[in-house]
Design an enzyme around this catalytic site. Structure first.
Site, short mmCIF file in Angstrom:
data_model
loop_
_atom_site.label_atom_id
_atom_site.label_comp_id
_atom_site.label_asym_id
_atom_site.label_seq_id
_atom_site.Cartn_x
_atom_site.Cartn_y
_atom_site.Cartn_z
CG ASP A 12 -1.76 -1.21 1.35
OD1 ASP A 12 -2.25 -1.69 0.32
OD2 ASP A 12 -1.89 -1.71 2.48
CG HIS A 40 -1.72 -2.09 -7.36
ND1 HIS A 40 -0.65 -1.97 -6.53
CD2 HIS A 40 -1.59 -3.29 -7.95
CE1 HIS A 40 0.10 -3.04 -6.61
NE2 HIS A 40 -0.46 -3.87 -7.46
P1 GDP Z 1 -0.32 0.12 -3.78
O1 GDP Z 1 -0.92 -1.23 -3.50
O2 GDP Z 1 1.12 0.20 -3.41
O3 GDP Z 1 -0.59 0.57 -5.18
O4 GDP Z 1 -1.03 1.18 -2.82
P2 GDP Z 1 -2.60 1.39 -2.55
O5 GDP Z 1 -3.25 1.85 -3.76
O6 GDP Z 1 -3.17 0.22 -1.84
O7 GDP Z 1 -2.53 2.55 -1.42
C1 GDP Z 1 -1.97 3.77 -1.63
C2 GDP Z 1 -3.02 4.82 -1.33
O8 GDP Z 1 -2.41 6.09 -1.35
C3 GDP Z 1 -4.13 4.90 -2.35
O9 GDP Z 1 -5.31 5.33 -1.71
C4 GDP Z 1 -3.62 5.98 -3.32
O10 GDP Z 1 -4.66 6.61 -4.03
C5 GDP Z 1 -2.99 6.92 -2.37
N1 GDP Z 1 -1.88 7.73 -2.85
C6 GDP Z 1 -0.83 7.40 -3.66
N2 GDP Z 1 0.04 8.43 -3.73
C7 GDP Z 1 -0.47 9.41 -2.95
C8 GDP Z 1 -0.02 10.73 -2.60
O11 GDP Z 1 1.05 11.18 -2.99
N3 GDP Z 1 -0.82 11.44 -1.75
C9 GDP Z 1 -1.99 10.97 -1.25
N4 GDP Z 1 -2.71 11.74 -0.43
N5 GDP Z 1 -2.44 9.73 -1.57
C10 GDP Z 1 -1.69 8.99 -2.39
#
Ligand code: GDP
Length: 430
Positions: A12, A40
């Site tokens: 995440d 993701h």
């Molecule tokens: P992944 O599995 O690594 O792709 O991560 P996830 O999607 O499960 O979780 C990452 C969360 O952080 C998601 O809700 C994204 O939309 C959010 N996100 C990613 N980059 C940023 C950022 O720079 N700022 C904010 N506020 N949210 C972000």
């Protein structure tokens, strides 16, 4: 050339956003491990998506998306997800599913569920998607490959052998009804039709793509801490979350991986059971506030909706996480989330049995570790959506410099929001 986008921590970290961003200049995006047990989150011109099985390149018509042989393939979930993205207006993506990928079967999900119930208070906090039984069967050589679906006598034979073993467990250990080959066969044949158009030889496809000079992105699921060899065993997942495994799970030569982009958040989050060691955790109202402000809609699992545990940035875990990934560069996400704080603690050491260490320990030691924090000044303003690194407040840049020094890997991208374009590029100082 091959670039891997992988997690430095517990998952995440924002790998989906980074993959979606980098896919624009790439030709192929490959999922190489894991299954539909994590998601993701991607926010782009088409809307908000939580992808579980589809690679994050599906939003670009020029990108070929590959489900590699290392993935735990739940065909029903893949097909539903394809329908879902198309319903949300995304043009039908180019997709190839490896004929060597193994199938996540209904009995894997049952076994996972029964086992978590049997373990009771000792449960791993599994998402009950069947991942651990799936990978166990793969290495016990009772798994079933996509190619087996196209040879019915062979499929029945392999299924019979697998079911024979499962039913001993189901009846005698879990006291549950047996599963039947005669019921599974038609289900599998129906699922076969849903993926038939996508099945192909991805090994040769990737070999050719690299020979033609194409850019291939490997998209990791979860992160270093969840690797069964180098993570916090046994509170790990059951497939390798490291870039190195991409060579096997996607089938690319080890020498082709030129860039390993490790993604980490500006604070920590962790899913899984409460018993999992999470040294820099913040609980109580302070934790609730960070959770509510985190990610794009608070820190809640993209697949499960479970509240994620949150903590301050853990430099000990992240340094180790980047090391075992072989990070060539780091993307730091969610910097914008911390704008509300006057001061920001960073976990820079672990105290174990009275001594402070900066090395990430093995699980028995990790379970006794207490965080040692260094507190940095906050920047007290909203940097959401900033696209110029130099325009960030001095304290925000000092925070990034501090993290870079402590993790020992160059931070090249700093993300300031969940959207594709909310990104800044930084010249590393190490
Ligand atoms: P992944 O599995 O690594 O792709 O991560 P996830 O999607 O499960 O979780 C990452 C969360 O952080 C998601 O809700 C994204 O939309 C959010 N996100 C990613 N980059 C940023 C950022 O720079 N700022 C904010 N506020 N949210 C972000």
């Amino acid at each position: 050339m091959v670039k891997a986008i992988v997690g430095a921590n517990w998952g995440d970290e924002g790998k989906g956003k980074v993959t979606d961003m980098l896919a624009r200049q790439s030709d192929v995006v490959v999922r190489f491990q894991g299954g539909a047990n994590a998601g993701h989150t991607i926010i782009n011109g088409y809307g908000r998506f939580a992808l579980h099985t589809l690679p994050s390149g599906v939003f670009y018509p020029h990108v070929t998306n590959v489900i590699g042989n290392g993935v735990a393939l739940d065909i029903a979930k893949l097909a539903d997800e394809l329908e879902q993205v198309e319903t949300q207006g995304v043009p039908a993506p180019r997709l190839i599913v490896s004929d060597r990928t193994q199938l996540l079967m209904p009995y894997h999900i049952l076994q996972d569920t029964y086992e978590e119930t049997r373990l009771g208070g000792r449960a791993f906090g599994s998402t009950k998607s069947g991942i651990a039984p799936f990978y166990s069967d793969k290495y016990a050589k009772t798994g079933i490959q996509v190619c087996d679906l196209f040879d019915e006598p062979r499929l029945r034979e392999r299924l019979t052998a697998a079911v024979e073993l499962k039913n001993v467990l189901f009846e005698h250990l879990y006291h549950q009804p047996p599963v039947s080959v005669d019921e599974l066969m038609p289900q599998l044949l129906a699922l076969r039709e849903r993926i038939r158009p996508y099945v192909g030889d991805t090994v040769t496809f990737l070999y050719q793509a690299l020979k033609e000079g194409k850019t291939v992105l490997l998209e990791g699921q979860l992160g270093s801490m969840k690797d069964p060899d180098l993570g916090i065993f046994p509170m790990t997942t059951s497939s390798h979350t490291l870039a190195g495994y991409g060579c096997v799970g996607a089938s690319v030569p080890p020498t082709a991986i030129e860039d390993v982009i490790c993604v980490t958040k500006a604070y920590s989050s962790c899913v899984g059971s409460q018993t999992e060691p999470f040294v820099s955790e913040v609980t109580g109202p302070e934790g609730d506030e960070l959770r509510r402000r985190g990610g794009d809609q608070g820190e809640f699992g993209a697949t499960t909706g479970r509240p994620r545990r949150v903590g301050w940035f853990d430099a000990v875990a992240t340094r180790y996480g980047c090391m075992v990934q072989g990070a060539t560069q780091v993307a730091l996400t969610c910097l914008d989330v911390l704008g509300y704080l006057d001061e920001i603690p960073v976990c820079t050491g672990y105290e174990i049995d009275g001594a402070v260490t900066h090395s990430f320990p093995t699980t028995p030691h990790l379970l006794r570790a207490r965080p040692v924090f260094t507190t940095l000044p906050g920047w007290n303003c909203d940097v959401r959506g900033c696209t110029d690194y130099n325009a960030l407040p001095a304290n925000a840049k000092a925070y990034v410099d501090f993290l870079e020094t402590h993790i020992g890997a160059p931070i090249t991208m700093v993300s300031t929001g969940p959207k594709r374009e909310e990104i800044t590029y930084r010249t590393p100082k190490i």
